[in-house]
Design a protein around this motif. Sequence first.
Motif, PDB file in Angstrom:
ATOM      1  N   ARG A 115       0.781  -1.074  -0.207  1.00  0.00           N
ATOM      2  CA  ARG A 115      -0.056   0.034   0.058  1.00  0.00           C
ATOM      3  C   ARG A 115       0.782   1.219   0.039  1.00  0.00           C
ATOM      4  O   ARG A 115       1.905   0.723   1.070  1.00  0.00           O
ATOM      5  N   ILE A 116       0.528   2.089  -0.631  1.00  0.00           N
ATOM      6  CA  ILE A 116       1.140   3.747  -0.931  1.00  0.00           C
ATOM      7  C   ILE A 116       0.904   4.203   0.306  1.00  0.00           C
ATOM      8  O   ILE A 116      -0.541   4.592   0.479  1.00  0.00           O
ATOM      9  N   THR A 117       2.051   4.464   1.084  1.00  0.00           N
ATOM     10  CA  THR A 117       1.996   5.119   2.524  1.00  0.00           C
ATOM     11  C   THR A 117       2.560   6.869   2.301  1.00  0.00           C
ATOM     12  O   THR A 117       3.226   6.915   1.592  1.00  0.00           O
ATOM     13  N   ASP A 118       1.992   7.354   3.471  1.00  0.00           N
ATOM     14  CA  ASP A 118       2.337   8.440   3.611  1.00  0.00           C
ATOM     15  C   ASP A 118       4.145   9.147   3.520  1.00  0.00           C
ATOM     16  O   ASP A 118       4.911   9.902   2.817  1.00  0.00           O
ATOM     17  N   ALA A 119       4.514   7.692   3.096  1.00  0.00           N
ATOM     18  CA  ALA A 119       6.324   7.663   3.706  1.00  0.00           C
ATOM     19  C   ALA A 119       6.600   7.415   2.192  1.00  0.00           C
ATOM     20  O   ALA A 119       8.125   8.362   1.954  1.00  0.00           O
ATOM     21  N   TYR A 120       6.360   7.469   0.998  1.00  0.00           N
ATOM     22  CA  TYR A 120       6.730   8.215   0.017  1.00  0.00           C
ATOM     23  C   TYR A 120       6.312   9.193  -0.514  1.00  0.00           C
ATOM     24  O   TYR A 120       7.349   9.392  -1.312  1.00  0.00           O
ATOM     25  N   TYR A 121       5.775  10.123   0.164  1.00  0.00           N
ATOM     26  CA  TYR A 121       5.850  11.632  -0.214  1.00  0.00           C
ATOM     27  C   TYR A 121       6.354  12.035   0.473  1.00  0.00           C
ATOM     28  O   TYR A 121       6.270  13.540   0.531  1.00  0.00           O
ATOM     29  N   ASN A 122       7.613  11.725   1.279  1.00  0.00           N
ATOM     30  CA  ASN A 122       8.465  12.904   1.953  1.00  0.00           C
ATOM     31  C   ASN A 122       9.387  11.511   2.016  1.00  0.00           C
ATOM     32  O   ASN A 122       9.853  10.493   3.209  1.00  0.00           O
ATOM     33  N   GLN A 123      10.477  11.589   1.347  1.00  0.00           N
ATOM     34  CA  GLN A 123      11.773  10.683   1.572  1.00  0.00           C
ATOM     35  C   GLN A 123      12.410  11.989   1.351  1.00  0.00           C
ATOM     36  O   GLN A 123      13.224  12.932   0.680  1.00  0.00           O
ATOM     37  N   GLU A 124      14.087  11.045   1.010  1.00  0.00           N
ATOM     38  CA  GLU A 124      15.595  12.427   1.003  1.00  0.00           C
ATOM     39  C   GLU A 124      16.122  10.758   0.635  1.00  0.00           C
ATOM     40  O   GLU A 124      16.467  10.122   0.767  1.00  0.00           O
ATOM     41  N   SER A 125      17.439  12.027  -0.526  1.00  0.00           N
ATOM     42  CA  SER A 125      18.490  11.238  -0.446  1.00  0.00           C
ATOM     43  C   SER A 125      19.414  11.849  -0.260  1.00  0.00           C
ATOM     44  O   SER A 125      19.216  12.811   0.395  1.00  0.00           O
ATOM     45  N   ALA A 126      20.792  11.464  -0.581  1.00  0.00           N
ATOM     46  CA  ALA A 126      21.679  12.498  -0.395  1.00  0.00           C
ATOM     47  C   ALA A 126      22.257  14.031  -0.154  1.00  0.00           C
ATOM     48  O   ALA A 126      21.956  14.282   1.127  1.00  0.00           O
ATOM     49  N   ARG A 127      21.497  14.251  -1.353  1.00  0.00           N
ATOM     50  CA  ARG A 127      21.537  15.882  -1.261  1.00  0.00           C
ATOM     51  C   ARG A 127      19.902  16.151  -1.686  1.00  0.00           C
ATOM     52  O   ARG A 127      19.885  17.258  -1.720  1.00  0.00           O
ATOM     53  N   LEU A 128      19.108  15.525  -1.784  1.00  0.00           N
ATOM     54  CA  LEU A 128      17.538  15.912  -1.961  1.00  0.00           C
ATOM     55  C   LEU A 128      17.011  15.906  -1.254  1.00  0.00           C
ATOM     56  O   LEU A 128      16.576  14.033  -0.362  1.00  0.00           O
ATOM     57  N   LYS A 129      15.603  16.357  -1.530  1.00  0.00           N
ATOM     58  CA  LYS A 129      14.185  16.030   0.270  1.00  0.00           C
ATOM     59  C   LYS A 129      12.814  15.926  -1.285  1.00  0.00           C
ATOM     60  O   LYS A 129      12.964  16.678  -2.181  1.00  0.00           O
ATOM     61  N   TYR A 130      12.796  15.141  -1.048  1.00  0.00           N
ATOM     62  CA  TYR A 130      11.188  14.795  -1.581  1.00  0.00           C
ATOM     63  C   TYR A 130      10.028  15.562  -0.686  1.00  0.00           C
ATOM     64  O   TYR A 130      10.138  13.534  -0.266  1.00  0.00           O
ATOM     65  N   ARG A 131       8.918  15.601  -0.935  1.00  0.00           N
ATOM     66  CA  ARG A 131       8.014  15.906  -0.615  1.00  0.00           C
ATOM     67  C   ARG A 131       7.044  15.706  -1.045  1.00  0.00           C
ATOM     68  O   ARG A 131       6.928  16.319  -2.585  1.00  0.00           O
ATOM     69  N   SER A 132       5.278  15.984  -0.848  1.00  0.00           N
ATOM     70  CA  SER A 132       3.998  16.438  -1.667  1.00  0.00           C
ATOM     71  C   SER A 132       4.110  17.433  -2.126  1.00  0.00           C
ATOM     72  O   SER A 132       5.167  18.090  -1.469  1.00  0.00           O
ATOM     73  N   LEU A 133       3.643  17.401  -2.974  1.00  0.00           N
ATOM     74  CA  LEU A 133       3.721  18.792  -3.796  1.00  0.00           C
ATOM     75  C   LEU A 133       2.193  19.587  -2.985  1.00  0.00           C
ATOM     76  O   LEU A 133       1.532  19.085  -3.074  1.00  0.00           O
ATOM     77  N   ARG A 134       2.288  21.025  -3.722  1.00  0.00           N
ATOM     78  CA  ARG A 134       1.413  21.544  -2.357  1.00  0.00           C
ATOM     79  C   ARG A 134       1.206  23.207  -3.822  1.00  0.00           C
ATOM     80  O   ARG A 134       1.557  23.171  -4.867  1.00  0.00           O
ATOM     81  N   ASP A 135      -0.230  23.242  -3.993  1.00  0.00           N
ATOM     82  CA  ASP A 135      -0.922  24.373  -4.756  1.00  0.00           C
ATOM     83  C   ASP A 135      -0.134  25.787  -4.954  1.00  0.00           C
ATOM     84  O   ASP A 135       0.398  26.240  -5.929  1.00  0.00           O
ATOM     85  N   SER A 136       0.475  25.570  -3.980  1.00  0.00           N
ATOM     86  CA  SER A 136       1.738  26.806  -3.591  1.00  0.00           C
ATOM     87  C   SER A 136       3.293  26.947  -4.483  1.00  0.00           C
ATOM     88  O   SER A 136       3.907  27.598  -4.767  1.00  0.00           O
ATOM     89  N   ASP A 137       2.892  25.606  -5.181  1.00  0.00           N
ATOM     90  CA  ASP A 137       4.150  25.080  -5.808  1.00  0.00           C
ATOM     91  C   ASP A 137       4.455  25.693  -7.376  1.00  0.00           C
ATOM     92  O   ASP A 137       4.280  25.704  -7.890  1.00  0.00           O
ATOM     93  N   ILE A 138       2.532  26.304  -7.785  1.00  0.00           N
ATOM     94  CA  ILE A 138       2.383  26.455  -9.313  1.00  0.00           C
ATOM     95  C   ILE A 138       3.630  27.218 -10.056  1.00  0.00           C
ATOM     96  O   ILE A 138       4.293  26.801 -10.469  1.00  0.00           O
ATOM     97  N   GLU A 139       3.083  28.194  -8.855  1.00  0.00           N
ATOM     98  CA  GLU A 139       3.853  29.519  -9.568  1.00  0.00           C
ATOM     99  C   GLU A 139       5.335  29.685 -10.105  1.00  0.00           C
ATOM    100  O   GLU A 139       6.264  29.956 -11.041  1.00  0.00           O
ATOM    101  N   LYS A 140       5.655  28.895  -8.930  1.00  0.00           N
ATOM    102  CA  LYS A 140       7.138  28.500  -9.399  1.00  0.00           C
ATOM    103  C   LYS A 140       7.259  27.842  -9.930  1.00  0.00           C
ATOM    104  O   LYS A 140       8.527  27.576 -10.829  1.00  0.00           O
ATOM    105  N   TRP A 141       6.503  26.113 -10.182  1.00  0.00           N
ATOM    106  CA  TRP A 141       6.795  25.495 -11.386  1.00  0.00           C
ATOM    107  C   TRP A 141       6.714  25.979 -13.117  1.00  0.00           C
ATOM    108  O   TRP A 141       6.869  25.609 -13.675  1.00  0.00           O
TER     109      TRP A 141
END
Length: 178
Positions: free
Chosen positions: A3-29
């Motif tokens: 099952r897809i859990t919230d853990a998918y939407y909050n991860q990180e690797s060595a130099r990067l973080k991965y988080r859920s998108l937000r409506d507030s990201d639209i302008e930057k994107w």
Amino acid sequence: MKRITDAYYNQESARLKYRSLRDSDIEKWSSFFVNNPSDRFIGASHLGSSPIEKATAWIEKQLERKAFGQYGQLAIIEKSSGDFIGLGGIIEREMKPGVDFEITYSFFPDYWGKGYATELAVHFKDFAFNNIETLSVISMIHKDNLASINVAKKNGMTFASKTSFLNMPILIYRVFRQ
């Protein structure tokens, strides 16, 4: 499939973080779609004519995927600066004869050439093989996108097939579970 859990939407690797998108990201994107030489590789022409229309449709699709318990793209945050530098993650693709899981990414041009795409690709390949009951993962790459072809190869992928997707000539690269 696990099952897809919230853990998918909050991860990180060595130099990067991965988080859920937000409506507030639209302008930057939306700035991704302004004078970006890789825009033609991602199949966004059907999303609207203006950068803000494209960004809104793109991010709303990812939010919809999350709402329906599906994998989708995440915001990519550079740990050292805290900057939002792109989108990436896993997308489930209906392919013949079944379902494939695609590793996806799009970075702002200022962040190209830093190894971030390879870091992300390896991270999500490992995530898929540890959390999804799949024998392989793919990357769907525009035939002229040599940088992404190189990332796929660095991620252990090999050329598998050609197809068309969103009216673009696509090469499918695949790696199998070890």
